[in-house]
Motif scaffolding. Sequence first.
Motif, PDB file in Angstrom:
ATOM      1  N   VAL A 122      41.352  34.085  33.146  1.00 42.75           N
ATOM      2  CA  VAL A 122      40.047  33.543  33.541  1.00 42.75           C
ATOM      3  C   VAL A 122      40.181  32.677  34.791  1.00 42.75           C
ATOM      4  O   VAL A 122      39.354  32.767  35.718  1.00 42.75           O
ATOM      5  N   LEU A 123      41.215  31.857  34.837  1.00 39.77           N
ATOM      6  CA  LEU A 123      41.411  30.995  36.004  1.00 39.77           C
ATOM      7  C   LEU A 123      41.643  31.816  37.273  1.00 39.77           C
ATOM      8  O   LEU A 123      41.103  31.494  38.337  1.00 39.77           O
ATOM      9  N   ILE A 124      42.420  32.873  37.162  1.00 43.80           N
ATOM     10  CA  ILE A 124      42.677  33.728  38.325  1.00 43.80           C
ATOM     11  C   ILE A 124      41.387  34.393  38.782  1.00 43.80           C
ATOM     12  O   ILE A 124      41.126  34.513  39.988  1.00 43.80           O
ATOM     13  N   ALA A 125      40.565  34.836  37.835  1.00 48.14           N
ATOM     14  CA  ALA A 125      39.292  35.465  38.181  1.00 48.14           C
ATOM     15  C   ALA A 125      38.374  34.483  38.914  1.00 48.14           C
ATOM     16  O   ALA A 125      37.732  34.839  39.911  1.00 48.14           O
ATOM     17  N   ILE A 126      38.317  33.253  38.432  1.00 47.40           N
ATOM     18  CA  ILE A 126      37.498  32.234  39.088  1.00 47.40           C
ATOM     19  C   ILE A 126      37.993  31.981  40.508  1.00 47.40           C
ATOM     20  O   ILE A 126      37.209  31.907  41.466  1.00 47.40           O
ATOM     21  N   HIS A 127      39.304  31.860  40.649  1.00 50.59           N
ATOM     22  CA  HIS A 127      39.891  31.634  41.976  1.00 50.59           C
ATOM     23  C   HIS A 127      39.582  32.803  42.902  1.00 50.59           C
ATOM     24  O   HIS A 127      39.257  32.615  44.084  1.00 50.59           O
ATOM     25  N   ALA A 128      39.659  34.016  42.365  1.00 51.44           N
ATOM     26  CA  ALA A 128      39.363  35.205  43.166  1.00 51.44           C
ATOM     27  C   ALA A 128      37.928  35.177  43.679  1.00 51.44           C
ATOM     28  O   ALA A 128      37.664  35.499  44.847  1.00 51.44           O
ATOM     29  N   LEU A 129      37.002  34.792  42.825  1.00 50.50           N
ATOM     30  CA  LEU A 129      35.597  34.745  43.232  1.00 50.50           C
ATOM     31  C   LEU A 129      35.355  33.693  44.307  1.00 50.50           C
ATOM     32  O   LEU A 129      34.545  33.895  45.223  1.00 50.50           O
ATOM     33  N   VAL A 130      36.065  32.563  44.210  1.00 52.11           N
ATOM     34  CA  VAL A 130      35.942  31.532  45.244  1.00 52.11           C
ATOM     35  C   VAL A 130      36.470  32.048  46.579  1.00 52.11           C
ATOM     36  O   VAL A 130      35.853  31.837  47.632  1.00 52.11           O
ATOM     37  N   LEU A 131      37.594  32.746  46.540  1.00 50.47           N
ATOM     38  CA  LEU A 131      38.151  33.326  47.761  1.00 50.47           C
ATOM     39  C   LEU A 131      37.216  34.372  48.360  1.00 50.47           C
ATOM     40  O   LEU A 131      37.019  34.427  49.583  1.00 50.47           O
ATOM     41  N   ILE A 132      36.642  35.192  47.501  1.00 48.54           N
ATOM     42  CA  ILE A 132      35.728  36.238  47.961  1.00 48.54           C
ATOM     43  C   ILE A 132      34.484  35.620  48.607  1.00 48.54           C
ATOM     44  O   ILE A 132      34.006  36.088  49.646  1.00 48.54           O
ATOM     45  N   GLY A 133      33.960  34.554  48.001  1.00 46.84           N
ATOM     46  CA  GLY A 133      32.812  33.861  48.584  1.00 46.84           C
ATOM     47  C   GLY A 133      33.130  33.305  49.955  1.00 46.84           C
ATOM     48  O   GLY A 133      32.336  33.425  50.900  1.00 46.84           O
ATOM     49  N   GLY A 134      34.322  32.708  50.089  1.00 45.87           N
ATOM     50  CA  GLY A 134      34.742  32.183  51.386  1.00 45.87           C
ATOM     51  C   GLY A 134      34.932  33.282  52.408  1.00 45.87           C
ATOM     52  O   GLY A 134      34.645  33.092  53.597  1.00 45.87           O
ATOM     53  N   GLY A 135      35.386  34.444  51.955  1.00 44.13           N
ATOM     54  CA  GLY A 135      35.571  35.560  52.872  1.00 44.13           C
ATOM     55  C   GLY A 135      34.261  36.143  53.345  1.00 44.13           C
ATOM     56  O   GLY A 135      34.130  36.529  54.514  1.00 44.13           O
ATOM     57  N   ALA A 136      33.284  36.202  52.453  1.00 48.90           N
ATOM     58  CA  ALA A 136      31.999  36.794  52.804  1.00 48.90           C
ATOM     59  C   ALA A 136      31.223  35.956  53.815  1.00 48.90           C
ATOM     60  O   ALA A 136      30.671  36.480  54.789  1.00 48.90           O
ATOM     61  N   TYR A 137      31.195  34.640  53.587  1.00 49.27           N
ATOM     62  CA  TYR A 137      30.375  33.769  54.427  1.00 49.27           C
ATOM     63  C   TYR A 137      31.171  33.005  55.486  1.00 49.27           C
ATOM     64  O   TYR A 137      30.584  32.507  56.441  1.00 49.27           O
ATOM     65  N   ASN A 173      40.952  42.967  25.681  1.00 45.57           N
ATOM     66  CA  ASN A 173      40.747  44.077  26.614  1.00 45.57           C
ATOM     67  C   ASN A 173      39.344  44.058  27.198  1.00 45.57           C
ATOM     68  O   ASN A 173      39.149  44.331  28.390  1.00 45.57           O
ATOM     69  N   LEU A 174      38.372  43.725  26.371  1.00 43.35           N
ATOM     70  CA  LEU A 174      36.986  43.669  26.836  1.00 43.35           C
ATOM     71  C   LEU A 174      36.816  42.586  27.885  1.00 43.35           C
ATOM     72  O   LEU A 174      36.174  42.805  28.927  1.00 43.35           O
ATOM     73  N   VAL A 175      37.398  41.421  27.626  1.00 41.28           N
ATOM     74  CA  VAL A 175      37.305  40.317  28.592  1.00 41.28           C
ATOM     75  C   VAL A 175      38.005  40.700  29.887  1.00 41.28           C
ATOM     76  O   VAL A 175      37.485  40.459  30.987  1.00 41.28           O
ATOM     77  N   ASN A 176      39.185  41.295  29.771  1.00 35.36           N
ATOM     78  CA  ASN A 176      39.929  41.692  30.969  1.00 35.36           C
ATOM     79  C   ASN A 176      39.154  42.698  31.809  1.00 35.36           C
ATOM     80  O   ASN A 176      39.080  42.581  33.041  1.00 35.36           O
ATOM     81  N   VAL A 177      38.575  43.700  31.143  1.00 35.87           N
ATOM     82  CA  VAL A 177      37.806  44.717  31.855  1.00 35.87           C
ATOM     83  C   VAL A 177      36.572  44.098  32.501  1.00 35.87           C
ATOM     84  O   VAL A 177      36.230  44.401  33.649  1.00 35.87           O
ATOM     85  N   THR A 178      35.904  43.204  31.773  1.00 35.75           N
ATOM     86  CA  THR A 178      34.706  42.548  32.301  1.00 35.75           C
ATOM     87  C   THR A 178      35.027  41.709  33.529  1.00 35.75           C
ATOM     88  O   THR A 178      34.332  41.777  34.558  1.00 35.75           O
ATOM     89  N   LEU A 179      36.092  40.908  33.434  1.00 37.97           N
ATOM     90  CA  LEU A 179      36.479  40.060  34.567  1.00 37.97           C
ATOM     91  C   LEU A 179      36.887  40.913  35.767  1.00 37.97           C
ATOM     92  O   LEU A 179      36.512  40.603  36.909  1.00 37.97           O
ATOM     93  N   ALA A 180      37.643  41.970  35.516  1.00 40.55           N
ATOM     94  CA  ALA A 180      38.065  42.852  36.603  1.00 40.55           C
ATOM     95  C   ALA A 180      36.855  43.497  37.276  1.00 40.55           C
ATOM     96  O   ALA A 180      36.793  43.599  38.511  1.00 40.55           O
ATOM     97  N   ALA A 181      35.878  43.919  36.470  1.00 40.25           N
ATOM     98  CA  ALA A 181      34.678  44.551  37.015  1.00 40.25           C
ATOM     99  C   ALA A 181      33.886  43.571  37.871  1.00 40.25           C
ATOM    100  O   ALA A 181      33.387  43.932  38.954  1.00 40.25           O
ATOM    101  N   ILE A 182      33.788  42.323  37.415  1.00 38.40           N
ATOM    102  CA  ILE A 182      33.056  41.305  38.175  1.00 38.40           C
ATOM    103  C   ILE A 182      33.741  41.042  39.508  1.00 38.40           C
ATOM    104  O   ILE A 182      33.090  40.982  40.565  1.00 38.40           O
TER     105      ILE A 182
END
Length: 205
Positions: free
Chosen positions: A61-76, A5-14
């Motif tokens: 974890v893999l989904i979170a990493i993929h999400a961050l890559v997508l977000i980076g591409g969206g921002a820039y 639960n802690l990992v899930n909450v942390t990843l979701a928050a990030i």
Amino acid sequence: MENRNLVNVTLAAIVIAALIVSGIAPFDRATWVMEVAPVLIALPLMIATRQSYPLTMLLTVLIAIHALVLIGGGAYTYARVPLGFWLQDLLGTVRNPYDKIGHLLQGFVPAMVAREILIRGGYVVGRRMTGFVCICIAMAISASYELIEWAAALAMGQGADEFLGTQGDQWDTQSDMFMALIGSSTAMALLSGWHDRQLKRLISK
């Protein structure tokens, strides 16, 4: 369970924090919306089903990493992500390769998502057949995304350039799908055993 639960909450928050920051002043608002759309769909779905259909920690974890890559591409936009320029200098490529990271993960992560769903549902029998079907599903998703890009190009004309991120490469579509093939095949080859162990623990609970 508490650690999970802690990992899930942390990843979701990030992911949520990154999503909010990226949406404050993206390079191109329309591109941001299109690039982060998968995150806007997947995140609420994962939160809503966290009790009824919890995912393995590996997949989360893999989904979170993929999400961050997508977000980076969206921002820039993919052609302007700073990490991509660093990789361009490091590798000596003629273009910013950040979008290829995105397409590599577009094969890697959906293949793992498909694997988890197929195994837990008992839809496919046999390790090799499961791997083959997962790669096929990932490639179908990749091809569908390229069709979406084509539709955007037809609808938006030059306005779709930032979303497409081709950077003048006439073979961008083919290389994008090839990266997805590499990603999905690599995921099946390297993570199947680890994934099986996590699935066994999850299912036995």
